[in-house]
Design a protein around this motif. Structure first.
Motif, PDB file in Angstrom:
ATOM      1  N   VAL A   1       0.992  -1.309   0.417  1.00 56.98           N
ATOM      2  CA  VAL A   1      -0.192  -0.297  -0.060  1.00 56.98           C
ATOM      3  C   VAL A   1       0.695   1.248  -0.422  1.00 56.98           C
ATOM      4  O   VAL A   1       0.479   2.191  -0.470  1.00 56.98           O
ATOM      5  N   GLY A   2       1.779   1.349   0.005  1.00 57.35           N
ATOM      6  CA  GLY A   2       3.033   2.793   0.880  1.00 57.35           C
ATOM      7  C   GLY A   2       3.754   2.434  -0.341  1.00 57.35           C
ATOM      8  O   GLY A   2       4.258   3.343  -0.782  1.00 57.35           O
ATOM      9  N   SER A   3       3.940   1.863  -1.687  1.00 59.00           N
ATOM     10  CA  SER A   3       5.156   1.888  -2.761  1.00 59.00           C
ATOM     11  C   SER A   3       4.184   2.591  -3.399  1.00 59.00           C
ATOM     12  O   SER A   3       2.748   3.069  -4.147  1.00 59.00           O
ATOM     13  N   PRO A   4       4.735   3.248  -4.189  1.00 56.58           N
ATOM     14  CA  PRO A   4       4.733   4.641  -5.262  1.00 56.58           C
ATOM     15  C   PRO A   4       4.015   3.551  -6.655  1.00 56.58           C
ATOM     16  O   PRO A   4       3.825   5.000  -7.464  1.00 56.58           O
TER      17      PRO A   4
END
Lengths: 479, 479
Positions: free
Chosen positions: B150-153
């Protein structure tokens, strides 16, 4: 920043101690709002859960398809699971500071333009309508209060220290035309206004600015819409992001697709607001404009000779005037295709007139560059023919006559879709799209700034360039 | 998409009709949540209002400062006010599809690497630790379920039709080292594994793929961390975004800062977890590594001759081994500065070892390129000296001895800040930052794709390049 926010409260409730009082008075409305908000939050929560579970299901399936169970186990052992959702700054809007240029580089040029045309009431002159008036629109956009700019891809900041990029709102194209062209007359020996002087003074002003000097102008943006705008000082501003119509008068070390942004001309013909269709478009191909041009534009005379004898082609010589604009509007609104040959430089205002007229552009200009090409696939709205093929007798009309009504309708439909990109006055039009393109340059600009400051001198005196190339031999052709 | 979402509901409440029941049972908790949510919404609302009014106030002041009242009036007459807040797609995350490569290009290489070292239990071999293991981390990242990312660009998609970019997860660097180096021995005449064959087969596989062929590979991403990775087929993948350590073995038409992404080596030395400080760092300058290298690396022997006689400098020849890694760890953790000369190519793993050791890098490598330089200003964590100056007797030690303790602490503090960029195993570390950099390439990739398809053949057979250049004559130096 937070401090600033706290200091400048909503003027409608300037005294923060009044806040509880307001709450009591508006308690009924508030109650309704609370209930509504609570449900909104609940709905978002449910949707999000569903969304996540969708990804979990499908993505896990993906792993087992590509990875053996042992490696999959190894992957799950990695630290990744504890990923914290952090603000990476990745989606933050780009911040732009507009330089407070002396008036002589902005509205002063409008006044000089009025003066040269005998206007006595300078308090009423406005930026004149012309194809390069994009510079006015960008200036206007950044002059508006930020609250009117909420949908913009960039945020205007009033403190240069907060800025990622700096806009220099010089009216470089208008400056070129302040002195009216006096056809056949001896030029005035001592004109009141000098574009050259303006350019020199602009550089003098810029090079005194701390923020320009800091990064040699790399993080600055200038509009040079007319191919001749800023021609005298291009080498002094070449590090900046230039907003250009094409690279016709720009050397490859002064401008490039990587560094700069191609912007559209402002269309001069009224938007065609009718429906898509060919019934009202009896003319096959239309062109009106200057038959005689320099450089790549020499093709125009040759195309005239080839096409003027064709019955369903309307091709005529005409220079800029209100009357010819009326004729051109009629022509473009009643033709299926509009010829777009190169002018003195590869681009011309006519392309954007064609698009808003829903007249399919036939582009014969081998070195043309097109605005917003990262998001617009121009093959869907235009036909490209290389110069050599276009000069084969009968080639163009044969090609156009072979296009089915269905295909023409598809072109028209697509043009209607992308029309807003070429409408400077559309609140979600050209201005925003130009800012979006400028914003996309930021990572490379920041890379270059950091890199140039730590580079050591190398043996080579060759320029140190990073390029993106197209191999000509692998090119598709329109043939 | 919405249909899909509806079909795949949260497995914990698979039956949507159960929803009211759950609501009743959890009504107490829900009530609390409602109140909390309502207040959150209220606070957001108040802050937003304050925020807007801040901008309105300050921005309006800005207009009157730069614009005369008449022009300001003109600006407010423009259509801008009605600006609709539209989703422009500008902040949407980039979507990546990972090609389902045949195993022989991914985990099969790990197994071959194990086989060549006599492992019999292949079900237990794992990707071996080495400086180019970034390729493993990116593969692992995209193999995880999307809910862990979820925090990936970037968002991983399972349908190639939805993808902006395509990742080809070949282990190109590991493939180079499958056959163990046999020092002094005659090479095995018929080794089981062939890296060259792997490269050829990879191209054969890629060129059969619809999505590779569609844009000649422009929207594809490949890891080639080792300067020799994919060396045989670089011309066939040069359109793609390459993840590289430097451009040492790459021609300027195969790779560039504009097209590609510079990635860090995986550090091989343990992170220094102590506090910043110089008390425990008695050695001024440390280096351990191969004294004899080709090309730019020839400087190493010269630096050895200059530096080995200095008392507070520890410089020693050593090749890769567990023992030398232990010595190097000790050295880097107890020195103020770490020498980073060029190797066979401009970059080396040692730089990232130095950073995680909080040992200020002294970089003597004129053509080095650095990862994430758009966000990292390396002058804050390293000292750059050009080769020529570094070879002046006494120059380097004099320079380093003149650095104050305060300055060294600043370097160390800054290194601690950026350390996560060089930690492949950090959930918010190198992998995410590489994806961020790759995502930033997308606009130019899409521009090139659209442009190449509509380009017509020109007279010139010169490559058609867009460049970003640094003028050597205006360079700063570290002197």
């Amino acid at each position: 920043m937070i401090e600033k926010l706290l200091k400048t409260r909503n003027p409608k409730s300037p005294n923060s101690s009044k806040f509880p009082q307001i709450m009591t008075r508006k308690s009924s409305l508030l109650k309704q709002t609370l209930i509504l908000s609570a449900f909104t939050v609940l709905i978002i929560y449910v949707s999000f859960n569903t969304f996540l579970s969708y990804f979990t299901t499908t993505a896990t399936a993906g792993v087992s398809a590509t990875t053996s169970s042992f490696f999959a186990e190894q992957i799950s052992r990695e630290n990744f699971q504890e990923f914290p959702v952090k603000a990476t700054g990745y989606e933050r809007k780009v911040r732009v500071f507009m330089h407070d240029l002396p008036k002589k580089f902005t509205t002063g040029i409008i006044e000089n333009h009025g003066l040269a045309r005998g206007y006595s009431n300078l308090s009423k002159v406005s930026y004149p309508g012309h194809q390069h008036m994009g510079e006015w629109y960008l200036y206007s956009d950044l002059s508006r209060p930020e609250s009117d700019r909420v949908g913009s891809p960039v945020v205007k900041v009033n403190d240069p220290e907060e800025a990622d990029l700096f806009y220099v709102p010089v009216f470089s194209s208008l400056s070129l035309t302040v002195n009216p062209v006096q056809v056949g007359k001896v030029p005035v020996s001592d004109p009141v206004y000098s574009d050259e002087k303006m350019q020199d003074e602009l550089i003098e002003w810029l090079e005194k600015q701390e923020y320009w000097r800091r990064n040699n102008g790399r993080d600055h943006v200038l509009f040079a819409g007319d191919p001749n705008a800023l021609y005298r000082v291009l080498d002094r501003v070449k590090n900046a992001v230039l907003l250009l119509s094409d690279f016709g008068r720009v050397r490859s070390d002064q401008g490039s697709l990587v560094k700069d942004v191609i912007v559209p001309y402002a269309h001069r013909i009224n938007v065609y607001n009718g429906d898509i269709g060919v019934d009202e478009r009896k003319t096959l191909l239309f062109f009106m404009g200057n038959r005689y041009r320099k450089d790549g534009g020499k093709i125009r005379d040759m195309l005239f000779q080839l096409l003027e004898k064709e019955e369903d082609v309307l091709i005529s010589h005409g220079t800029q005037s209100r009357e010819s604009r009326r004729t051109a509007t009629r022509g473009m609104h009643t033709s299926k295709f509009c010829l777009n040959p190169a002018g003195d430089t590869p681009s011309a205002c006519r392309l954007f007139d064609s698009i808003v007229s829903l007249c399919v552009p036939l582009i014969v200009s081998d070195s043309i560059e097109l605005p917003f090409e990262d998001v617009i696939d121009y093959r869907k709205i235009a036909i490209f023919v290389d110069t050599e093929s276009s000069l084969k007798p009968g080639y163009l009309v044969k090609l156009l006559r072979a296009e089915s009504t269905e295909r023409i309708l598809e072109y028209q439909k697509e043009m209607r879709e992308v029309k807003r990109y070429f409408e400077y006055s559309d609140p979600n039009g050209t201005v925003n799209e130009i800012w979006r393109e400028i914003g996309q340059k930021l990572p490379l600009i920041q890379l270059m700034i950091n890199r140039e400051k730590r580079l050591v001198k190398r043996d080579s005196i060759e320029p140190d360039c990073s390029c993106l190339c197209t191999n000509q031999s692998t090119l598709f052709t329109s043939l």
